[in-house]
Design a protein around this motif. Structure first.
Motif, mmCIF file in Angstrom:
data_model
loop_
_atom_site.group_PDB
_atom_site.id
_atom_site.type_symbol
_atom_site.label_atom_id
_atom_site.label_comp_id
_atom_site.label_asym_id
_atom_site.label_seq_id
_atom_site.Cartn_x
_atom_site.Cartn_y
_atom_site.Cartn_z
ATOM 1 N N TYR A 1 0.830 -1.201 0.000
ATOM 2 C CA TYR A 1 0.000 0.000 0.000
ATOM 3 C C TYR A 1 0.866 1.254 0.000
ATOM 4 C CZ TYR A 1 -3.024 -3.767 1.482
ATOM 5 O OH TYR A 1 -3.675 -4.960 1.549
ATOM 6 N N LEU B 1 -6.963 -1.339 -7.033
ATOM 7 C CA LEU B 1 -6.302 -0.855 -5.831
ATOM 8 C C LEU B 1 -5.351 0.294 -6.150
ATOM 9 C CD1 LEU B 1 -5.773 -1.157 -2.810
ATOM 10 C CD2 LEU B 1 -4.031 -2.868 -3.355
ATOM 11 N N GLU C 1 -5.840 4.215 -4.738
ATOM 12 C CA GLU C 1 -4.862 4.869 -3.868
ATOM 13 C C GLU C 1 -4.415 6.228 -4.390
ATOM 14 O OE1 GLU C 1 -1.829 3.279 -1.615
ATOM 15 O OE2 GLU C 1 -2.601 1.234 -1.567
ATOM 16 N N SER D 1 -6.773 2.163 2.583
ATOM 17 C CA SER D 1 -6.842 1.047 1.635
ATOM 18 C C SER D 1 -6.486 -0.264 2.313
ATOM 19 C CB SER D 1 -5.892 1.297 0.458
ATOM 20 O OG SER D 1 -6.242 2.472 -0.238
ATOM 21 N N SER E 1 -13.612 5.471 -4.941
ATOM 22 C CA SER E 1 -12.346 4.850 -4.551
ATOM 23 C C SER E 1 -12.566 3.764 -3.511
ATOM 24 C CB SER E 1 -11.386 5.913 -3.999
ATOM 25 O OG SER E 1 -11.085 6.879 -4.982
ATOM 26 N N VAL F 1 -11.681 -0.329 -3.815
ATOM 27 C CA VAL F 1 -10.919 -1.150 -2.869
ATOM 28 C C VAL F 1 -11.746 -2.347 -2.414
ATOM 29 C CG1 VAL F 1 -9.697 -1.193 -0.668
ATOM 30 C CG2 VAL F 1 -9.596 0.846 -2.094
#
Length: 313
Positions: free
Chosen positions: A20, A82, A86, A94, A148, A152
């Protein structure tokens, strides 16, 4: 667990907690197709020698349909979703949302008839975990947007579907060969999109380092270490790293990127992880009474597949 098992466990908890952070850094210098394409290409190239050794790739013949399905659910879709999410969400957020994977897995296993029955404790775990997701996705939980968050959560859903496919259709295949082939296929899918969005100027050293870390450490090395962990402690214990990764993601987001640790994140962290533990808790088998001897027979073992496919977020 042996000392070797603990070392492998700690290594995996850290390795799959840092993607991440690295994705957040790489997002600042390259497009999503370049990020994902570079990552899967590096991972594939490093795994191919191990897959070729001993002729493991021959075992994949006749399984192309399910290899393609696994690639789509576990790699092609999730990696892009993903990475794109981000660009708008903190890496710690996330990482916590991805912790919903065990919750999705429990629901999918139940829906497909491949999991244990949902006891009151497991239902409570699902409710608590989902409440944590709602709190984390709600107002004030962190900068970002609803799209977003959905991306995720779709990533987490993909990470739940992938192992289900692997357990039912790919369980007897060499795991290194499976992952080498699937990463290679994903690289082919992303190659044209990466070429169209290739950066005109050389990315920064930080971005290049993040891309290298994602491909070499978080993908290729992670798969190989994870398989050794499975061999050492068994698949059930190996998957417990799912509960460690988010803690690493949150810590790195706060310490390295300066992301804020809000009360909402703290409560969500406890709810999602606690709910996941309860939701995936195996149901205790009923014991049978034997005749009039007054003794209880031990629980009968049931066959079943356990997810052994590595996941690199």
């Amino acid at each position: 667990m042996s000392r070797r098992g603990w070392l492998l466990f700690v290594a995996m908890g850290v390795i799959w907690g840092i993607p991440y952070l690295l994705i957040k850094v790489a997002d600042g210098g390259v497009s999503v197709p370049v990020l994902v394409g570079t990552r899967v290409a590096l991972g594939s190239l490093l795994l191919w020698p191990a897959a070729i050794r001993g002729g493991q790739l021959r075992a994949l013949k006749g399984h192309l349909k399910w290899l393609a399905a696994f690639t789509a659910a576990e790699i092609v879709g999730p990696f892009a979703l993903l990475s794109n999410a981000e660009r708008h969400l903190p890496s710690s957020t996330s990482g916590l949302l991805i912790a919903a994977v065990p919750i999705f897995s429990a629901l999918l296993a139940r829906a497909s008839g491949s999991g244990d029955r949902l006891t009151p404790v497991r239902w409570a775990g699902l409710a608590i975990g989902l409440a944590g997701v709602v709190l984390l996705a709600g107002p004030g939980a962190g900068k970002g947007d609803a799209l977003s968050v959905v991306q995720v959560l779709l990533t987490a859903l993909g990470y739940s579907i992938g192992p289900l496919i692997a357990n039912r259709k790919l369980a007897d295949l060499p795991p290194v060969a499976v992952n080498a082939a699937c990463l290679g296929a994903a690289a082919v899918v992303y190659a044209p999109f990466a070429a169209l969005t290739w950066p005109r100027v050389m990315p920064s050293v930080q971005v290049l380092g993040a891309l290298a870390g994602l491909g070499v450490i978080c993908t290729a090395a992670a798969f190989l270490i994870f398989f050794r962990l499975i061999a050492e402690v068994g698949p059930a214990r190996a998957t417990v790293i799912t509960y460690v990764n988010p803690a690493v993601a949150v810590a790195l987001g706060v310490l390295v990127l300066g992301e804020h640790l809000t009360p909402a994140i703290g409560v969500s962290f406890a709810a999602i992880l606690g709910g996941s533990v309860l939701a995936t808790r195996p149901a205790e088998p009923k014991r049978r009474h034997e005749g009039g001897m007054g003794r209880w027979a031990g629980p009968r073992r049931r066959g079943g597949n356990t997810a052994t496919t590595a996941r690199s977020e």
